[in-house]
Design a protein around this motif. Structure first.
Motif, PDB file in Angstrom:
ATOM      1  N   ASN A 222       0.829  -1.199   0.000  1.00  0.00           N
ATOM      2  CA  ASN A 222       0.000   0.000   0.000  1.00  0.00           C
ATOM      3  C   ASN A 222       0.866   1.252   0.000  1.00  0.00           C
ATOM      4  O   ASN A 222       0.625   2.207  -0.733  1.00  0.00           O
ATOM      5  CB  ASN A 222      -0.847  -0.016   1.275  1.00  0.00           C
TER       6      ASN A 222
ATOM      7  N   ASN B  39       2.400   1.841  -3.277  1.00  0.00           N
ATOM      8  CA  ASN B  39       1.423   2.301  -4.268  1.00  0.00           C
ATOM      9  C   ASN B  39       0.967   3.744  -4.067  1.00  0.00           C
ATOM     10  O   ASN B  39       0.176   4.251  -4.858  1.00  0.00           O
ATOM     11  CB  ASN B  39       0.223   1.364  -4.297  1.00  0.00           C
TER      12      ASN B  39
ATOM     13  N   GLN C  76       1.689   6.626  -7.545  1.00  0.00           N
ATOM     14  CA  GLN C  76       1.151   5.851  -8.666  1.00  0.00           C
ATOM     15  C   GLN C  76       2.081   5.842  -9.875  1.00  0.00           C
ATOM     16  O   GLN C  76       2.292   4.806 -10.494  1.00  0.00           O
ATOM     17  CB  GLN C  76      -0.208   6.437  -9.081  1.00  0.00           C
TER      18      GLN C  76
ATOM     19  N   ARG D  11       4.047  -4.621  -8.928  1.00  0.00           N
ATOM     20  CA  ARG D  11       3.277  -3.477  -8.431  1.00  0.00           C
ATOM     21  C   ARG D  11       3.449  -3.238  -6.936  1.00  0.00           C
ATOM     22  O   ARG D  11       2.799  -2.346  -6.381  1.00  0.00           O
ATOM     23  CB  ARG D  11       1.796  -3.675  -8.757  1.00  0.00           C
TER      24      ARG D  11
ATOM     25  N   TYR E 257     -19.988   1.070   0.165  1.00  0.00           N
ATOM     26  CA  TYR E 257     -18.553   1.252  -0.007  1.00  0.00           C
ATOM     27  C   TYR E 257     -17.963   1.836   1.275  1.00  0.00           C
ATOM     28  O   TYR E 257     -17.762   3.024   1.401  1.00  0.00           O
ATOM     29  CB  TYR E 257     -18.265   2.153  -1.217  1.00  0.00           C
TER      30      TYR E 257
ATOM     31  N   TRP F  52     -13.576  -5.218  -0.851  1.00  0.00           N
ATOM     32  CA  TRP F  52     -13.828  -5.442  -2.278  1.00  0.00           C
ATOM     33  C   TRP F  52     -14.224  -4.150  -2.982  1.00  0.00           C
ATOM     34  O   TRP F  52     -13.960  -3.969  -4.156  1.00  0.00           O
ATOM     35  CB  TRP F  52     -14.959  -6.461  -2.467  1.00  0.00           C
TER      36      TRP F  52
ATOM     37  N   ARG G 256     -13.174  -1.232  -2.435  1.00  0.00           N
ATOM     38  CA  ARG G 256     -12.209  -0.144  -2.345  1.00  0.00           C
ATOM     39  C   ARG G 256     -11.771   0.339  -3.720  1.00  0.00           C
ATOM     40  O   ARG G 256     -11.668   1.506  -3.988  1.00  0.00           O
ATOM     41  CB  ARG G 256     -10.999  -0.595  -1.532  1.00  0.00           C
ATOM     42  N   HIS G 257     -11.486  -0.629  -4.600  1.00  0.00           N
ATOM     43  CA  HIS G 257     -11.009  -0.229  -5.922  1.00  0.00           C
ATOM     44  C   HIS G 257     -11.942  -0.641  -7.040  1.00  0.00           C
ATOM     45  O   HIS G 257     -11.637  -0.538  -8.193  1.00  0.00           O
ATOM     46  CB  HIS G 257      -9.628  -0.818  -6.192  1.00  0.00           C
ATOM     47  N   ARG G 258     -13.094  -1.229  -6.688  1.00  0.00           N
ATOM     48  CA  ARG G 258     -13.987  -1.663  -7.764  1.00  0.00           C
ATOM     49  C   ARG G 258     -15.447  -1.421  -7.396  1.00  0.00           C
ATOM     50  O   ARG G 258     -15.797  -1.309  -6.218  1.00  0.00           O
ATOM     51  CB  ARG G 258     -13.802  -3.146  -8.082  1.00  0.00           C
ATOM     52  N   GLU G 259     -16.228  -1.378  -8.452  1.00  0.00           N
ATOM     53  CA  GLU G 259     -17.669  -1.278  -8.270  1.00  0.00           C
ATOM     54  C   GLU G 259     -18.204  -2.665  -7.941  1.00  0.00           C
ATOM     55  O   GLU G 259     -17.732  -3.674  -8.475  1.00  0.00           O
ATOM     56  CB  GLU G 259     -18.323  -0.798  -9.576  1.00  0.00           C
TER      57      GLU G 259
END
Ligand code: SF4
Lengths: 201, 465
Positions: free
Chosen positions: B14, B17, B20, B322, B430, B436, B438-441
């Motif tokens: 984290n 990251n 970016q 990454r 959210y 789940w 956090r970074h996606r719909e």
């Protein structure tokens, strides 16, 4: 119990299923023109291959290399060519720190990876393979044929090697290099800044 | 990036990251090397044969390791080499220190050796008043920055040229703001030449040791290992016992695979074969176990001892690329590190088997065919069985398992879930309890569940009849 015995005992105590060695006799790569392939790969890794006729041919080609003609301190371990320093008279290898150019014997070449096999059999201080600013490796071709001095792949290379003496041996493929700074290739990290391979036929 | 203090991979990843652009840059640098590797492997029609041969040779060696170790010692000794045995890191360090003391050595040059990193040799020697200079350019850069290497083949892969320039400006007095890799490499060349010339003893790692001849091979591109051990009279080579191979001819397999897999080169610039000390000098080999013999016993993990440390599994790993090497908080990062480290120290490295998408790319590129992703999956079970999993992973699984065993409850909850997904405000869905999201719909809730559709179909069929 000594550490050696403990380690051996610990290794022997493990239940490891037996496994056979594979055969090294396989269809390893063959090139239509191994000599040409060697030259291409050597160029790709930053070196230059040149075939020359006899010691005169060698001297002629060396005279075209600025690093050689500009060199102040030189070493030659190739018969018929003299350097400014006689390696056999050097007691402490540290004295070789400022050698500009060395011309050294290579035994044979490998087409698949542009490696040349060199040993210190006829070289008193093996550091001379690594410390000069620039290097030429000279391979004498048996029977005057360059093909005789080039094997296709590493399997053939090891078939040529024997290990009876305490020799130091090294496959050298191109000049010293590094890509440790942002993957940019830089030639001349610690060892030679340039490498010429001469096939003398 | 300073030294990472936590062992928790997600936390460290984290942190990596946060920047970016840098993460993307890191990712693509490694992918570039992976692509070079692909081109090289495709240039040899016998690539797969080489991989199977390498894997079999290693399997065979491990099955008779004790015999080969004895054969190696006998043959090396006959050549005038002094062979030492070390059970663990401590003993290894002690042996090295004693050799140095015997020669009153104060200044050491060392080429890249993951084993000495694993044993933390540098701090140990420094504590005893000995200067150790890492001579691989990448290693020297991270050494000056007092960081650990972030990759086993390219120790400074996480750094940009600006970082190197700043470090060199500070320590080697290079021009401020000159970021040219040629200039920086040249400065390091000059600086390290002095170190080579002053060194009392040279230390190297070992890529392969040959039982049949008692010799060993060290591979570098820079020539630093060779310069480091051919000026001083004393050479110490440190190796893990798994580096052994039976015969010199087997090198033809490994040397063809190593550099092609590592950096996409046909071979390293220098592949040096040492068989005995220099004229009037000493050659020492330290054979180190440090937990390796224990791994041999396990059918699940024995394969990991085949590793030739090429780094290909790191270059291809979507997680490594990454999250950066330092996020693994271990000497060997990436897929192979995520196996070796928890095997050695499960408590600290328990998050590593989860730093993996199970995509299997590592197993595909590994030149000795280690089933890396399978071992990582098996390791996860072990972490769970040792009750080392965090609640965030175990609790949802327990709940899910409870629900799946009760079809009526499942159907009822499914309906509720759909209702909530459709009607609840975003902030309730959210939130931090839902990683789940956090970074996606979340998926769009279908108008009807599968059960409802199925029931309707069945009804329609019977009506049609
Ligand atoms: S596990 Fe395989 S791919 Fe990874 S470093 Fe070891 S040999 Fe290379």
């Amino acid at each position: 119990m000594s550490s050696k015995d403990q380690i051996l005992k610990s290794v022997r105590n493990q239940l490891v299923p037996s496994a056979d060695l594979p055969s090294l006799d396989q269809d390893w790569i063959q090139y239509d023109d191994a000599v040409a392939h060697f030259g291409e790969v050597l160029q790709a890794v930053g070196g230059t291959a040149i075939a020359v006729e006899g010691i005169d041919g060698l001297t002629e080609e060396l005279a075209k290399i600025p690093a050689y003609t500009d060199a102040k301190k030189t070493v030659s371990c190739v018969e018929g060519l003299v350097g400014t320093v006689d390696l056999d008279r050097v007691e402490d290898p540290h004295e070789l720190e400022d050698v500009d150019y060395a011309v050294l014997p290579g035994e044979f070449a490998v087409a698949e990876n542009a490696a040349v096999w060199v040993t210190d059999a006829k070289i008193r201080h093996r550091v001379i393979l690594f410390i000069p600013q620039h290097i030429s490796l000279v391979i004498h071709c048996a029977g005057g044929k360059v093909e005789e001095a080039v094997v296709h792949n590493m399997a053939e290379a090891y078939q040529r090697l024997v290990w009876s003496r305490n020799e130091f041996g090294c496959f050298i493929s191109g000049p010293s290099k590094t890509a440790d700074i942002e993957q940019s290739l830089v030639i001349g990290a610690h060892g030679a800044r340039s490498l010429h391979v001469f096939f003398v036929f | 990036m300073s030294a990472i203090k936590s062992y928790d991979h997600p936390t460290n990843a984290n942190q990596f990251n946060q920047d970016q652009d840098r993460t993307h840059w890191h990712d693509s640098s490694l992918w570039f090397i992976r692509e070079k590797r692909d081109r090289m492997s495709k240039s040899l029609p016998e690539w797969e044969t080489l991989r199977s041969c390498a894997s079999q040779i290693k399997a065979h060696t491990v099955s008779k390791l004790a015999d080969y170790l004895e054969e190696f010692e006998k043959n090396a000794t006959a050549r005038g080499v002094q062979v030492h045995w070390a059970k663990d890191a401590e003993e290894h360090n002690q042996i090295v220190l004693e050799i140095l003391r015997k020669h009153q050595a104060k200044r050491i040059v060392k080429s890249k050796s993951m084993l000495t990193e694993e044993c933390h040799l540098n701090p140990w020697l420094e504590k005893h008043g000995i200067e150790v200079v890492d001579t691989d350019l990448g290693e020297r850069i991270v050494q000056l920055r007092q960081e650990p290497p972030s990759h086993i083949v390219m120790p400074a892969i996480h750094l940009k040229k600006e970082d190197v320039s700043n470090t060199f400006h500070e320590h080697l007095q290079t021009e401020k703001g000159n970021n040219d890799p040629n200039y920086l490499t040249e400065s390091a060349r000059q600086h390290l030449r002095q170190k080579f010339c002053q060194a009392d003893v040279g230390i190297t790692g070992v890529n392969f040791a040959i039982a049949e001849t008692g010799g060993f091979v060290v591979c570098t591109n820079e020539g630093n290992a060779d310069l480091g051990v051919s000026l001083p009279k004393v050479h110490i080579a440190c190796m893990g016992i798994e580096k052994l191979i039976p015969k010199a001819d087997h090198l033809s397999i490994f040397l063809r695979l190593l550099a092609r897999s590592a950096t996409g080169q046909p071979i390293t610039t220098y592949s040096s074969h040492f068989h005995g000390p220099v004229e009037g000098g000493e050659l020492h080999i330290v054979l180190v176990d440090n937990g390796r013999s224990k791994i041999m016993n396990s059918d699940d993990y024995r394969n990991s001892l085949k590793c030739i440390r090429c780094g290909a599994c790191m270059n291809t790993c979507p997680v490594y690329r990454r999250s950066g090497g330092h996020s693994y908080a271990a000497t060997v990062p990436g897929p192979i590190g995520s196996i070796l480290n928890p095997l050695r120290d499960a408590k600290h490295h328990k998050t590593l088997p989860f730093a993996c998408t199970l995509c299997g790319s590592c197993s595909d590129v590994c030149p000795v065919k280690i089933n890396l992703h399978e071992q990582l999956l098996t390791l996860r079970t072990e972490v769970k069985n040792q009750k080392q999993l965090p609640m965030s992973k175990t609790l949802p699984m327990r709940i899910a398992s409870y629900v799946f065993q009760r079809p009526k409850l499942y159907a009822w909850l499914g309906g509720i879930g759909k209702f909530f997904l459709r009607t609840m405000p975003r902030f309730l869905i959210y939130n931090p309890l839902n990683p789940w999201g956090r970074h996606r719909e979340m998926p769009e809730a279908p108008p009807e569940s599968f059960r409802q559709q199925y029931a309707q179909r069945a009804k329609k069929k019977s009506d049609d009849r």
